[in-house]
Write an enzyme that holds these catalytic residues in place. Structure first.
Site, PDB file in Angstrom:
ATOM      1  N   GLN A   1      -1.156   3.015  20.173  1.00 52.50           N
ATOM      2  CA  GLN A   1      -1.583   3.824  19.024  1.00 52.50           C
ATOM      3  C   GLN A   1      -0.429   4.555  18.350  1.00 52.50           C
ATOM      4  O   GLN A   1      -0.358   4.618  17.131  1.00 52.50           O
ATOM      5  CB  GLN A   1      -2.651   4.831  19.473  1.00 52.50           C
TER       6      GLN A   1
ATOM      7  N   ASP B   1      -1.083  10.850  10.509  1.00 54.02           N
ATOM      8  CA  ASP B   1      -2.361  11.454  10.877  1.00 54.02           C
ATOM      9  C   ASP B   1      -2.822  10.931  12.237  1.00 54.02           C
ATOM     10  O   ASP B   1      -2.401   9.868  12.683  1.00 54.02           O
ATOM     11  CB  ASP B   1      -3.429  11.142   9.835  1.00 54.02           C
ATOM     12  N   GLU B   2      -3.695  11.698  12.866  1.00 48.62           N
ATOM     13  CA  GLU B   2      -4.377  11.292  14.097  1.00 48.62           C
ATOM     14  C   GLU B   2      -3.416  10.695  15.136  1.00 48.62           C
ATOM     15  O   GLU B   2      -3.655   9.605  15.670  1.00 48.62           O
ATOM     16  CB  GLU B   2      -5.490  10.294  13.766  1.00 48.62           C
ATOM     17  N   VAL B   3      -2.359  11.420  15.421  1.00 48.06           N
ATOM     18  CA  VAL B   3      -1.436  10.998  16.485  1.00 48.06           C
ATOM     19  C   VAL B   3      -2.053  11.469  17.805  1.00 48.06           C
ATOM     20  O   VAL B   3      -1.785  12.567  18.285  1.00 48.06           O
ATOM     21  CB  VAL B   3      -0.035  11.595  16.271  1.00 48.06           C
TER      22      VAL B   3
ATOM     23  N   HIS C   1      -1.304   5.387  14.415  1.00 43.40           N
ATOM     24  CA  HIS C   1      -1.919   4.241  13.719  1.00 43.40           C
ATOM     25  C   HIS C   1      -0.928   3.105  13.508  1.00 43.40           C
ATOM     26  O   HIS C   1      -0.938   2.434  12.466  1.00 43.40           O
ATOM     27  CB  HIS C   1      -2.504   4.679  12.383  1.00 43.40           C
TER      28      HIS C   1
END
Length: 706
Positions: free
Chosen positions: A304, A339-341, A283
């Site tokens: 990302q 988070d959400e890598v 993120h």
């Protein structure tokens, strides 16, 4: 009228003669009127009875119902007068147990927590154990029923979720899964019936989308404190005033340092703990999208996540952390994201290493930097850790330097983070955090949050926190109630903050008290500045009925910060529905303004006029809503946010109406029309369909009469 002389004996012995008498005394029309009058009188009497005695429609308590409600064999005992008398509430009100109802339960045995042995005859077992608790006082959401753990009838498939909408589910394994409580249960007395309340209750400000003006955020701080909040989790992203090498990262309308300092001063004055959140792995779109940082991407095509194998990536992270910490001196915790890598082990160097090793080593490096330099405890989102074993986490030596924040925003927490996850974490981490939501969790483009779903999420988390906290040496650290404004840097806007204040109030108050029932009504309505009215004597029935799940009807007389915009969202939703239905009716269901009609410029002008009758009303209403929105939001957001939100929510409606207007004008301008058949569609070939070749039709033939 005609009268007949009939012997009484004949009347008694011959019903036909009685029927003849009635027919002669009353006409058929008079009989019908008399019958209808009797029905109306009965209906009025029933309504009056229900008004005076509403308990008549409530289901009886378990020992007042027929035996078939308890056992499949139809055997039950009638309670003694003493048992019945013990069920009365202490304040003399009507029997509170009228609100308890049993749902079907077909399981013949359950597992006892004492020895793990099946307990036969579930109904008798449940009734026996409940009786001792019920007779001792009111049942609350967190009261324990000992020695058994029944499965949910919904999960087992015995009943559907729709069938339970009229009931309130007790949290977790604290009551039998087939018992549902009314929200009118007596208020909780914390001394006699302790509830679970997290020590820290953070409200999340997600500023990477629709950042409010600082003075609006300052108005919310007293409200947060009044509702039981103890801190703020602030995610600045590109709204932070970065300097030096990071100056280009900041948005052009970013907050100034003076504005941030004023917000922090107000939070300090109200004794709110502030925990900043800065992403340090995934993120990082707001930085990696720029040319000067694009070489740090793990995937060159996707901005990302940073590549952890490049030392420049860590320099970027250090710089981000240092500048955030420079404005938040004296804090105890720093949330470093992670988070959400989604992109790991994709570059030439990282692809040679296992993903888990890459993730854990990078997190350890960043957390160690924060811990050693600033003496604060880093917090990380837990989703990238859930699949890892306790041994893997222990080998990475994360337990002493970070605390995981377990986040699940769905109603069923254990579905996404099972009890085994907490078992593993408890072996590695001394304590943990949990994270629920009050907005931005059930759709990327919603206008107003579904409060009933967020309430279920928060109540479920209270149950999970109560159950899992004893596993950790230092227990649960706290809860963060998130309010996401975008799903990521490139996503559209979620529900705006002023449209989500009722949801924030309901969920923050619930987590601060540990329950949701009638006793919360005064605190909720006082915090939301609601006028005194009968409608504000009861808590919203969010767990019983979804008819007002946004609370638009309930909040019409409330005046919290942002209330005018919240109320306007009800009109926007209604208008959006009207326009969508009109577009479908006009272009899909009716046969004169379809894509085919427009493509061939072939329709009836009279029919077009009929279809356009509602267009002026819808266009005028939409224009009025747009002007009202601009006027309401100008004191909360800057022009960029207002324009962005209106472009995403209102502009598509303008464009749909404009297209109908333009297509209709084109069709109405036609004065002459060709004979049928109309010309063949000339772009079938781009879909691999060759009509002329397949049907042996040449171009001249296909164009005949045109």
């Amino acid at each position: 009228m005609k009268y007949l002389r009939i012997n009484r004996k004949d009347v008694r012995l011959k019903p036909r003669i009685m029927a003849r008498l009635i027919r002669n005394l009353f006409s058929l029309r008079q009989c019908k009127c008399l019958f209808v009058s009797v029905l109306l009188v009965c209906a009025v009497m029933v309504l009056v009875a229900l008004k005076l005695h509403p308990d008549l429609v409530k289901a009886p308590f378990y020992h007042d119902v027929s035996s078939n409600a308890l056992t499949s064999r139809g055997k039950s005992e009638t309670p003694s007068s003493k048992e019945t008398g013990d069920l009365q509430s202490s304040n003399g009100d009507s029997d509170w147990t009228d609100s308890v109802q049993f749902l079907p339960h077909t399981e013949s045995s359950v597992i006892s927590t004492d020895g793990g042995q099946p307990v036969k005859n579930y109904q008798a077992f449940a009734t026996q154990n409940l009786e001792s608790i019920i007779n001792s006082g009111p049942i609350y959401y967190h009261q324990k029923v000992p020695n058994y753990i029944p499965d949910s009838p919904v999960a087992r498939g015995d009943i559907s979720a729709v069938e339970t909408q009229g009931f309130v589910r007790p949290v977790g394994q604290l009551l039998p899964s087939n018992v549902y409580l009314s929200q009118d249960s007596a208020s909780v007395t914390q001394k006699d019936n302790p509830v679970f309340v997290p020590d820290r209750r953070l409200v999340h400000f997600d500023l990477k989308g629709a950042p409010p003006k600082i003075d609006y955020l300052q108005q919310l701080i007293p409200l947060i404190v009044q509702l039981g909040g103890t801190g703020l989790l602030i995610e600045y992203e590109d709204m932070f005033p970065y300097e030096g090498d990071l100056k280009s990262i900041s948005a052009s309308n970013h907050y100034t340092r003076a504005e941030i300092r004023s917000l922090l001063n107000v939070a300090e004055a109200y004794k709110l703990e502030v925990i900043p959140l800065v992403q340090t792995f995934g993120h990082l779109e707001y930085a990696l999208k720029l040319p000067q940082f694009s070489h740090l991407r793990e995937n060159p095509a996707v901005p990302q996540a940073v590549c952890p194998s490049q030392n420049e990536s860590f320099v970027l992270i250090q710089n981000l952390v240092d500048q955030i910490m420079s404005m938040h001196e004296g804090i105890k915790y720093l949330h470093i994201g992670c988070d959400e890598v989604f992109h790991m082990a994709e570059c030439a160097i990282c692809s040679l290493k296992p993903k888990d090793d890459l993730f854990l080593s990078h997190v350890h490096r960043v957390a160690s930097y924060v811990n050693n330099k600033y003496k604060v405890k880093p917090i990380i989102w837990d989703d990238m850790l859930r699949h890892m074993t306790a041994a893997t986490l222990d080998d990475a030596k994360l337990g002493d330097i970070v605390e995981p924040m377990v986040w699940v925003y769905a109603e069923d927490v254990y579905r996404f983070a099972g009890s085994y996850v907490f078992d593993r974490y408890a072996q590695v981490f001394p304590s943990f955090w949990i994270s629920s939501s009050f907005k931005g969790a059930f759709g990327e483009t919603l206008i107003v949050p579904d409060i009933s779903r967020h309430l279920e999420n928060n109540l479920n988390w209270l149950d999970v926190g109560r159950t899992e906290s004893p596993k950790f040496r230092q227990g649960l650290r706290g809860i963060a109630i998130t309010g996401w404004q975008r799903y990521d840097h490139f996503s559209n806007l979620c529900e705006l903050l002023p449209a989500s204040i009722p949801s924030l109030a309901v969920n923050l108050l619930t987590t601060s008290r540990g329950y949701y029932n009638q006793s919360l009504a005064p605190s909720l309505y006082k915090a939301l500045s609601c006028q005194k009215a009968p409608r504000y004597e009861k808590i919203p029935d969010l767990r019983i009925s979804r008819s007002d799940r946004f609370l638009h009807e309930k909040m019409t007389m409330c005046f919290f910060p942002g209330a005018p915009f919240f109320k306007s969202t009800a009109r926007i939703l209604r208008l959006e529905k009207e326009i969508e239905e009109y577009v479908i009716l006009t272009t899909k269901r009716k046969g004169w303004l379809t894509d085919y009609s427009v493509r061939h410029n072939y329709s009836s002008p009279a029919r077009i006029d009929e279809l356009l009758r509602d267009l002026p009303y819808l266009s005028g209403s939409l224009n009025a809503v747009a002007k009202q929105t601009m006027d309401i939001l100008k004191n909360i957001f800057d022009v960029h946010t207002i324009s962005e939100w209106m472009e995403q929510k209102l502009l598509p409606l303008f464009e749909k109406l404009d297209r109908i207007q333009m297509d209709a004008a084109t069709l109405r301008s036609q004065k002459y029309w060709p004979v049928r058949p109309l010309k063949l569609f000339d772009r079938w070939q781009q879909y691999g369909l060759h009509f002329n070749h397949f049907f042996n039709v040449n171009e001249t033939q296909s164009s005949t009469h045109h």
